[in-house]
Write a protein that holds these residues in place. Structure first.
Motif, PDB file in Angstrom:
ATOM      1  N   ILE A   5       0.865  -1.175   0.000  1.00  0.00           N
ATOM      2  CA  ILE A   5       0.000   0.000   0.000  1.00  0.00           C
ATOM      3  C   ILE A   5       0.903   1.227   0.000  1.00  0.00           C
ATOM      4  O   ILE A   5       1.762   1.360   0.878  1.00  0.00           O
ATOM      5  N   VAL A   6       0.735   2.116  -0.965  1.00  0.00           N
ATOM      6  CA  VAL A   6       1.488   3.375  -0.955  1.00  0.00           C
ATOM      7  C   VAL A   6       0.599   4.435  -0.325  1.00  0.00           C
ATOM      8  O   VAL A   6      -0.472   4.752  -0.839  1.00  0.00           O
ATOM      9  N   SER A  74      11.752  16.467  -6.437  1.00  0.00           N
ATOM     10  CA  SER A  74      12.133  15.990  -7.763  1.00  0.00           C
ATOM     11  C   SER A  74      11.324  14.746  -8.129  1.00  0.00           C
ATOM     12  O   SER A  74      11.252  13.798  -7.349  1.00  0.00           O
ATOM     13  N   LYS A  75      10.713  14.757  -9.302  1.00  0.00           N
ATOM     14  CA  LYS A  75       9.901  13.616  -9.741  1.00  0.00           C
ATOM     15  C   LYS A  75      10.735  12.348  -9.812  1.00  0.00           C
ATOM     16  O   LYS A  75      10.306  11.278  -9.375  1.00  0.00           O
ATOM     17  N   ASP A  76      11.940  12.468 -10.390  1.00  0.00           N
ATOM     18  CA  ASP A  76      12.805  11.301 -10.521  1.00  0.00           C
ATOM     19  C   ASP A  76      13.205  10.754  -9.162  1.00  0.00           C
ATOM     20  O   ASP A  76      13.294   9.534  -8.967  1.00  0.00           O
ATOM     21  N   ASP A 101      -8.240  13.118  -5.700  1.00  0.00           N
ATOM     22  CA  ASP A 101      -8.319  13.895  -4.469  1.00  0.00           C
ATOM     23  C   ASP A 101      -7.510  15.174  -4.708  1.00  0.00           C
ATOM     24  O   ASP A 101      -6.399  15.123  -5.237  1.00  0.00           O
ATOM     25  N   ILE A 102      -8.046  16.330  -4.335  1.00  0.00           N
ATOM     26  CA  ILE A 102      -7.354  17.579  -4.669  1.00  0.00           C
ATOM     27  C   ILE A 102      -6.119  17.824  -3.831  1.00  0.00           C
ATOM     28  O   ILE A 102      -5.355  18.751  -4.115  1.00  0.00           O
ATOM     29  N   HIS A 103      -5.893  17.004  -2.781  1.00  0.00           N
ATOM     30  CA  HIS A 103      -4.654  17.152  -2.024  1.00  0.00           C
ATOM     31  C   HIS A 103      -3.499  16.769  -2.944  1.00  0.00           C
ATOM     32  O   HIS A 103      -3.441  15.655  -3.457  1.00  0.00           O
ATOM     33  N   SER A 104      -2.577  17.677  -3.155  1.00  0.00           N
ATOM     34  CA  SER A 104      -1.495  17.464  -4.117  1.00  0.00           C
ATOM     35  C   SER A 104      -0.626  16.263  -3.766  1.00  0.00           C
ATOM     36  O   SER A 104      -0.075  15.611  -4.653  1.00  0.00           O
ATOM     37  N   ASP A 105      -0.492  15.945  -2.473  1.00  0.00           N
ATOM     38  CA  ASP A 105       0.333  14.800  -2.076  1.00  0.00           C
ATOM     39  C   ASP A 105      -0.234  13.492  -2.639  1.00  0.00           C
ATOM     40  O   ASP A 105       0.521  12.591  -3.024  1.00  0.00           O
ATOM     41  N   HIS A 106      -1.553  13.375  -2.697  1.00  0.00           N
ATOM     42  CA  HIS A 106      -2.182  12.161  -3.233  1.00  0.00           C
ATOM     43  C   HIS A 106      -1.893  12.048  -4.736  1.00  0.00           C
ATOM     44  O   HIS A 106      -1.573  10.959  -5.230  1.00  0.00           O
ATOM     45  N   TYR A 107      -2.025  13.158  -5.428  1.00  0.00           N
ATOM     46  CA  TYR A 107      -1.779  13.172  -6.875  1.00  0.00           C
ATOM     47  C   TYR A 107      -0.330  12.814  -7.195  1.00  0.00           C
ATOM     48  O   TYR A 107      -0.065  11.942  -8.044  1.00  0.00           O
ATOM     49  N   HIS A 108       0.621  13.470  -6.522  1.00  0.00           N
ATOM     50  CA  HIS A 108       2.037  13.240  -6.822  1.00  0.00           C
ATOM     51  C   HIS A 108       2.489  11.846  -6.393  1.00  0.00           C
ATOM     52  O   HIS A 108       3.334  11.232  -7.062  1.00  0.00           O
ATOM     53  N   PHE A 110       0.527   9.186  -6.421  1.00  0.00           N
ATOM     54  CA  PHE A 110      -0.030   8.304  -7.444  1.00  0.00           C
ATOM     55  C   PHE A 110       0.824   8.315  -8.709  1.00  0.00           C
ATOM     56  O   PHE A 110       1.195   7.253  -9.233  1.00  0.00           O
ATOM     57  N   LYS A 111       1.146   9.494  -9.195  1.00  0.00           N
ATOM     58  CA  LYS A 111       1.905   9.617 -10.443  1.00  0.00           C
ATOM     59  C   LYS A 111       3.286   8.977 -10.330  1.00  0.00           C
ATOM     60  O   LYS A 111       3.727   8.256 -11.235  1.00  0.00           O
ATOM     61  N   ALA A 112       3.968   9.241  -9.227  1.00  0.00           N
ATOM     62  CA  ALA A 112       5.308   8.680  -9.032  1.00  0.00           C
ATOM     63  C   ALA A 112       5.244   7.162  -8.888  1.00  0.00           C
ATOM     64  O   ALA A 112       6.069   6.438  -9.457  1.00  0.00           O
ATOM     65  N   SER A 113       4.251   6.672  -8.155  1.00  0.00           N
ATOM     66  CA  SER A 113       4.103   5.227  -7.948  1.00  0.00           C
ATOM     67  C   SER A 113       3.776   4.511  -9.255  1.00  0.00           C
ATOM     68  O   SER A 113       4.280   3.411  -9.521  1.00  0.00           O
TER      69      SER A 113
END
Length: 209
Positions: A5-6, A74-76, A101-108, A110-113
């Motif tokens: 679970i991330v 950093s995304k990388d 979810d509009i919380h940016s931490d959830h979005y980033h 998800f994208k990184a994972s």
């Protein structure tokens, strides 16, 4: 099966997947949680140790970013840190936070994972699902969560709420979204969609099976 679970924040794993983790514990499936951000403290160390014992987690990974700062990371760097955790654990089934979810931490997170778990970057992963978390930020989301997978947590709901109470600063009285009443109500709503008294809902986005 090895399940990871991330969790963007410390408590998202229980809000979104507490019932799932308890069912997997009973089946003696190896599980891990990757905590991406946290407000570090001695109290939190104690809470995380309790969470590990409650779910009998095989591994816990703490990336220790500060909450609400992932848009500046950093995304990388974030991709590589998550990737290392997944490869180390040999994750087969991966659960990610809802990116809408509009919380940016959830979005980033998800994208990184998602980038870290592409089939040509990680040979172990067979399945990827999105989980939902109760949050005050849901009132402004433009995209409703549309699940396509449900699991029965009728036998786990009471223990899920009990475990959530370890996060004293995060769970408050109803009508606060992260309340015992709200957790119970969402589980009933999801249960009514699949014929169970209580359920957790997920959206599968990738499967090699």
């Amino acid at each position: 099966m090895k399940v990871s679970i991330v969790s963007p924040h410390v408590d998202d794993e229980t809000l979104g997947c507490g019932g799932l983790l308890l069912k997997l514990k009973k089946k003696k499936v190896s599980t891990s949680v990757i905590f991406v951000s946290e407000n570090s403290s001695k109290k939190l160390d104690i809470i995380i140790n309790k969470i590990k014992k409650e779910y009998k987690l095989k591994s816990i990974y703490r990336l220790k970013y500060k909450p609400s700062t992932l848009d500046m990371v950093s995304k990388d760097e974030l991709i590589n840190k998550i990737k290392k955790c997944l490869i180390n654990f040999k994750t087969s089934d991966l659960y990610l936070p809802n990116p809408d979810d509009i919380h940016s931490d959830h979005y980033h997170t998800f994208k990184a994972s998602l980038s870290a778990s592409k089939w040509f970057r990680n040979k172990y992963i067979k399945k990827i699902l999105i989980y939902e978390t109760l949050s005050e930020s849901e009132i402004l989301t433009q995209n409703a969560f549309n699940p396509n997978v449900y699991i029965n947590i009728t036998d786990q709901i009471k223990n899920k709420i009990k475990i959530m109470r370890n996060y004293h600063s995060e769970i408050k009285k109803f009508p606060f979204p992260r309340s015992s009443t709200s957790i119970d109500s969402l589980a009933k709503l999801r249960g009514s969609s699949c014929g169970h008294r209580y359920a957790e809902a997920f959206k599968i986005i990738f499967s090699k099976e």
